[in-house]
Design an enzyme around this catalytic site. Sequence first.
Site, PDB file in Angstrom:
ATOM      1  CG  HIS B 192       6.121  -2.980  -2.262  1.00  0.00           C
ATOM      2  ND1 HIS B 192       5.592  -3.445  -3.448  1.00  0.00           N
ATOM      3  CD2 HIS B 192       6.399  -4.087  -1.533  1.00  0.00           C
ATOM      4  CE1 HIS B 192       5.569  -4.769  -3.426  1.00  0.00           C
ATOM      5  NE2 HIS B 192       6.048  -5.185  -2.286  1.00  0.00           N
ATOM      6  CB  CYS B 193       2.657  -2.834   2.484  1.00  0.00           C
ATOM      7  SG  CYS B 193       2.474  -3.531   4.118  1.00  0.00           S
TER       8      CYS B 193
END
Lengths: 160, 476
Positions: B192-193
């Site tokens: 998850h960025c």
Amino acid sequence: MGLPMRGALLKTEAGRDFNMAETHSLQDMRQQAAIAAKVYVQRDYSTGTICQFQTKFPSELENRIDRQQFEETIRVLNTLYAEAEKLGGKSCLEGCLACVTAYTVFLCMETHYEKVLKKIARYIQEQNDKVYTPRGLLLTDPIERGLRVVEITVFEDRSS
Amino acid sequence: MHLGVADPMRDCEYSQISTRSSTPMESPHKKRSARRKWQAFPGRNKFYCNGRIMMARQTGVFYLTLVLIVVTSGLFFAFDCPFLASSLTPAIPVIGGVLFLFVLGTLLRTSFSDPGVLPRATPDEAADLERQIDMANGSSSGGYRPPPRTKEVIINGQTVKLKYCFTCKIFRPPRASHCSLCDNCVERFDHHCPWVGNCVGKRNYRFFYMFILSLSFLTVFIFAFVITHVILRSHRSGFLNALKDSPARYPFYTLGLSGFHTYLISSNQTTNEDIKGSWSSKRGKENYNPYSYGNIFTNCCAALCGPLPPSLLDRRGFIQTDAPQAAPPTNGITMYGSTQSQSHMCDQDQCIQSTKFVLQAAATPLLQSEPIAMVLGDAPLPARTSLNGPCALLPLGQPTPPTSTQNLSCEPDLLPHQEGPPHHHFLTPEEAPSPPGMLPCSAPLAHSHTLPFYNPASQDSLHEDSVRGLVKLSSV
């Protein structure tokens, strides 16, 4: 108990259209018949992450349909999905073209995968019409179930 | 191409017409105000443009990324380009412009697209699975939460465990993971960025890679030409005057990240797998990556040029109410229904709560040592220190941390910068619910908004495991 008529064409993202129309005979059946059971054919991951379904014949369909018929349907579906995900020259070229155009080309063009999905939808429609509906069964397109399962609705057998 | 019956209707958009309108909203008269599926989506995502755009809940950092890129490039075009165009070649601003647009395009594509979210199981499916599991276990689960469920499959000769996701009520396909921030199972989950404000998964990994690659080129490009500008000017008016005239200096951090992802692509691994060392030979001589095609070129081709799978979420489709199903929901599975209007239901909240407890258990040692600075102003510096300490990367139960951490550790020899380089907080995704041995980690670094609960007492063994993990990592 009935199911709502799904006679609409849904326009999904990126302009993808799926044909959800059902035949009149199917609507009649749905309005009259009750659902006896729902059978789920799960994914087969033995060859990796590509979309394949198990060809094992579910016991609930024993007296409803031929084993060969069912396995043939699943086999053809598997072949179609493999074609959609195939890493061939054509798909690579499409990918490169898309990259070069900063992926804007998909605004006007359908991806290879989407084209095959339409083929699959047509195939399922055809199978339902020819094979499954006359036997009181209904195949649901796996894309409507997130490509997790092939759902087969078994209607109560009211045939004389 | 003929679609048979539906062909003439291809260009139109229809809502569902029910023969029995069970709720007012489904009636044909209210076609225009019928709800679309994205409005009842159970995950923690934000939707824009009537379902066309899909992002994570916390998007603040994404806006920062946008601002940084635009401002930096804007300064370059405003201050450096006129001089360079006149003294060297006008191709410089043109190339810079193309690069800049490509960076923006890929960033937006990464941030706005569906990463490959797996839709949750319908109640019937969930019931069917429960039945199969119960049959396999030979006993009914009763009201108590049953033990974690796994299924083993053999993929290309390698045994892979498929885990059951209690939130989504499915057996996760191989390489899929549940993102605790977005509360979705994502196919081929990478990480998850927060910088792009979305998960990176099967559908947007190539855009993400092109984004960081082009961003690296852009930063190097801008950096090189700023230096050139300074040098050229200093010939004319002296070094200090030259410095005064051209503001901003740019980092090479994105180069390191691009390098890391190039390695991942060529070995056909996800960040998640790399961090966990799933296919590391340290786990055993027989351990190999069953998804790799064997050669680097094919792996790259597959990741970047392979067919783009469509979204499995029909975000803009209309919700249809099904009549009550023949099989009643079992084990307290609350009806998602097809209305799906109750998107935050009891068991989902329970899952969220339990995952939060587990996260805090792991987070407590971190939280007590230093504040987690997410990003504001010159945040990069505090973000760096937080990474140097208990790092974002927590290998699960690994005797030695994976070598990839070397690439990700903050490079102290970076030039002083004003722009925040995209750090990646690699969140090994939460496995809901909390089976023992599953280590939630690094969530604190991205969870700046959800820190408050302190209930480590309830998760003693997990706490111990996580502390052990953190201690090992901090000894790197």
